[in-house]
Design a protein around this motif. Structure first.
Motif, PDB file in Angstrom:
ATOM      1  N   ILE A  75      -1.188 -11.648   5.462  1.00  0.00           N
ATOM      2  CA  ILE A  75      -0.773 -10.245   5.594  1.00  0.00           C
ATOM      3  C   ILE A  75       0.421 -10.000   4.686  1.00  0.00           C
ATOM      4  O   ILE A  75       1.498 -10.570   4.895  1.00  0.00           O
ATOM      5  N   ASN A  76       0.227  -9.180   3.673  1.00  0.00           N
ATOM      6  CA  ASN A  76       1.301  -8.867   2.726  1.00  0.00           C
ATOM      7  C   ASN A  76       2.060  -7.637   3.206  1.00  0.00           C
ATOM      8  O   ASN A  76       1.470  -6.577   3.416  1.00  0.00           O
ATOM      9  N   ILE A 122      -6.901  -3.401  -8.754  1.00  0.00           N
ATOM     10  CA  ILE A 122      -6.553  -4.726  -9.277  1.00  0.00           C
ATOM     11  C   ILE A 122      -5.650  -5.478  -8.301  1.00  0.00           C
ATOM     12  O   ILE A 122      -5.872  -6.659  -7.990  1.00  0.00           O
ATOM     13  N   ALA A 123      -4.621  -4.808  -7.803  1.00  0.00           N
ATOM     14  CA  ALA A 123      -3.679  -5.460  -6.883  1.00  0.00           C
ATOM     15  C   ALA A 123      -4.375  -5.909  -5.607  1.00  0.00           C
ATOM     16  O   ALA A 123      -4.131  -7.014  -5.108  1.00  0.00           O
ATOM     17  N   CYS A 124      -5.247  -5.063  -5.080  1.00  0.00           N
ATOM     18  CA  CYS A 124      -5.951  -5.425  -3.842  1.00  0.00           C
ATOM     19  C   CYS A 124      -6.878  -6.613  -4.053  1.00  0.00           C
ATOM     20  O   CYS A 124      -6.916  -7.532  -3.218  1.00  0.00           O
ATOM     21  N   THR A 134      -4.873  -8.055   4.897  1.00  0.00           N
ATOM     22  CA  THR A 134      -4.110  -6.824   5.116  1.00  0.00           C
ATOM     23  C   THR A 134      -3.109  -6.676   3.989  1.00  0.00           C
ATOM     24  O   THR A 134      -2.353  -7.611   3.690  1.00  0.00           O
ATOM     25  N   VAL A 135      -3.099  -5.499   3.375  1.00  0.00           N
ATOM     26  CA  VAL A 135      -2.186  -5.239   2.276  1.00  0.00           C
ATOM     27  C   VAL A 135      -1.267  -4.081   2.651  1.00  0.00           C
ATOM     28  O   VAL A 135      -1.671  -3.161   3.358  1.00  0.00           O
ATOM     29  N   ALA A 136      -0.027  -4.153   2.192  1.00  0.00           N
ATOM     30  CA  ALA A 136       0.919  -3.049   2.389  1.00  0.00           C
ATOM     31  C   ALA A 136       1.458  -2.654   1.023  1.00  0.00           C
ATOM     32  O   ALA A 136       1.786  -3.526   0.206  1.00  0.00           O
ATOM     33  N   ASP A 137       1.532  -1.358   0.772  1.00  0.00           N
ATOM     34  CA  ASP A 137       2.071  -0.907  -0.506  1.00  0.00           C
ATOM     35  C   ASP A 137       3.152   0.131  -0.298  1.00  0.00           C
ATOM     36  O   ASP A 137       3.101   0.935   0.628  1.00  0.00           O
ATOM     37  N   VAL A 157      -8.622   1.547  -0.975  1.00  0.00           N
ATOM     38  CA  VAL A 157      -8.641   0.504   0.063  1.00  0.00           C
ATOM     39  C   VAL A 157      -9.815   0.711   1.009  1.00  0.00           C
ATOM     40  O   VAL A 157     -10.414  -0.260   1.499  1.00  0.00           O
ATOM     41  N   GLY A 158     -10.175   1.971   1.260  1.00  0.00           N
ATOM     42  CA  GLY A 158     -11.345   2.238   2.100  1.00  0.00           C
ATOM     43  C   GLY A 158     -12.621   1.759   1.451  1.00  0.00           C
ATOM     44  O   GLY A 158     -13.503   1.197   2.113  1.00  0.00           O
ATOM     45  N   ARG A 159     -12.735   1.963   0.156  1.00  0.00           N
ATOM     46  CA  ARG A 159     -13.930   1.530  -0.577  1.00  0.00           C
ATOM     47  C   ARG A 159     -14.027   0.007  -0.612  1.00  0.00           C
ATOM     48  O   ARG A 159     -15.128  -0.555  -0.508  1.00  0.00           O
TER      49      ARG A 159
END
Length: 462
Positions: A75-76, A122-124, A134-137, A157-159
């Motif tokens: 989890i980021n 790219i980041a995801c 889980t990603v946080a931006d 992120v949904g896609r």
């Protein structure tokens, strides 16, 4: 690019992993025997299987994990996706934070919606390929073309199917007002607050198993006004969302706050109504002993960004003191212009090595950094449905093969994952769905996206 997913009505036994970490260091989940694997139904884990045992439920599908290490999805807790476009920029490479920002702000002022879309994707993918589920931006650059930057991120992120916490960042204090950012990337307080409310109402899902949370995130004390800090805290409380900002990253920041605001950053945080469990801070390095106790008493969360802190020579986060005081501690890669990477599993290794410069080797173990990246990070984001392998938790998992040359001769598979330097997940599942079933095949599928992103990066810098 998404792999085929098992039917939601079928049980899947991920069987007999080579090694497994529950995500927890203490409590019943830490003591749970998972050596026989886990059973998944739909989006949740429904059973943990002890060594040598069989599941008690009927199993429809099996995955032999005997050559893979099983972890809760990483989890980021803090990132700046758009910064993947300005990695290793020569003018910024060898700069500390404030000059680094002044070098990059004019470039970031040229961001377009297409930049945000491809940088987010790219980041995801980079995070997911390293084991993050889980990603946080923290996006805070809003020029005239980026009024819907968070909407673009939400679509991406949904896609992709990754779980996310997106923060509506903001800057309202430009250079002419004594701040660091140029006029072209700041907004008025009313613009920021109106858009924040719009985004919360449109995207924030507070339910168990939520795929998308929204938080409010003024960039830092040196880029927003006091009024915006206070109003943002009031809006977050009213809407039941979390608060996020950078704090305690550098000595320069402390000096700026004393000079411009008449108080140190933690005093300012309290002055603006931010001290509480709803808040998490990126970096959290330069606090004195009394400030650490105050932050702990308020149960503030800390996103520990070891790699970025080393690249910018910012300092070492006092993680154990913060935890002992009552703070929640999680891990984060931070932006790809200060880390130059978005690799979560490598972040664990960097954290372990960096933190051992401050603490004893037996205090900073591979178990400790694994906990920060899973259960700890979940707590920082205010979630108790992810970060742990246990019945009722979300089926967010990473599976890692130790088949590289760097693992040959390793005797403890779980320790080897961190100490020998794993860099890529083999399989990744989010909410019971396989997002990556073959990491090498996924990388091949991303070649066109990578080429488009790199070309946009060249054009942005000019």
């Amino acid at each position: 690019m998404l792999a085929n997913n098992p039917s939601a009505s079928k049980t899947l036994w991920i069987k007999n992993p080579l090694a497994v970490f529950s995500g927890a260091l203490n409590g019943p989940n830490a003591e749970r025997d998972l050596a026989g694997g886990i059973v998944i139904l739909g989006s949740q884990i429904i059973e943990c299987v002890a060594a040598g045992k069989q599941p008690t439920v009927t199993v429809d599908q099996q995955l032999d994990a005997s050559d893979m290490v099983l972890l809760p999805g990483l989890i980021n807790t803090h990132h700046h996706f758009y910064q993947t476009l300005t990695r290793c920029l020569p003018a910024a490479i060898n700069q500390p934070l404030f000059p680094w920002l002044k070098t990059l702000y004019p470039i970031w002022s040229g961001l377009t919606p297409k930049h945000i879309e491809l940088a987010t994707e790219i980041a995801c993918w980079e995070l997911m390929l390293s084991g993050a589920t889980t990603v946080a931006d923290h996006h805070y650059v809003f020029n005239h073309a980026l009024s819907e930057a968070i909407d673009i991120q939400a679509e991406v992120v949904g896609r992709l199917g990754v779980r996310a916490t997106l923060t509506r960042g903001s800057m309202s204090l430009s250079q002419k007002d004594g701040g660091l950012p140029p006029d072209s990337v700041v907004q008025t307080e009313q613009q920021i607050l109106d858009d924040s409310l719009r985004l919360i109402k449109r995207y924030h899902d507070a339910s168990n198993g939520s795929m998308l949370n929204l938080a409010l995130a003024p960039c830092s004390p040196f880029s927003v006004t006091e009024a915006l800090m206070c109003e943002t805290a009031r809006l977050a409380k009213q809407q039941g969302v979390r608060l996020h900002t950078h704090l305690g990253e550098t000595i320069d920041e402390n000096d700026f706050c004393v000079e411009k605001l008449g108080m140190r950053p933690v005093d300012y945080l309290e002055h603006c109504g931010w001290m509480g469990p709803q808040t998490w801070l990126a970096h959290g390095i330069h606090f004195d002993e009394r400030e650490i106790q105050r932050l702990g008493a308020a149960q503030v969360g800390i996103a520990h960004c070891a790699t970025s802190n080393m690249v910018l020579a910012s300092g070492i986060c006092p993680t154990l003191e913060l935890e002992a005081a009552g703070c929640k501690v999680g891990l984060a890669v931070d932006g790809s212009a200060s880390n130059d990477s978005s690799n979560m599993i490598q972040e664990l290794r960097h954290s372990l090595m960096q933190q051992r410069l401050r603490y004893r080797a037996d205090q900073i173990t591979h178990h400790q950094v694994l906990n920060w990246a899973t259960q700890g990070s979940a707590a920082v984001l205010g979630r108790d449905d992810i970060g742990v392998l246990a019945p009722g938790k979300q089926a967010d998992i990473g599976l890692y093969k130790l088949d590289g040359l760097n693992f040959s001769g390793a005797h403890d598979p779980l320790a080897a994952l961190i100490l020998c330097g794993a860099s890529q997940v083999s399989k990744l599942m989010v909410a019971g769905k396989w997002l990556i079933e073959d990491a090498e095949a996924t990388r091949e599928q991303l070649n066109q996206l990578k080429a488009q992103h790199h070309q946009l990066a060249i054009q942005l810098v000019g």
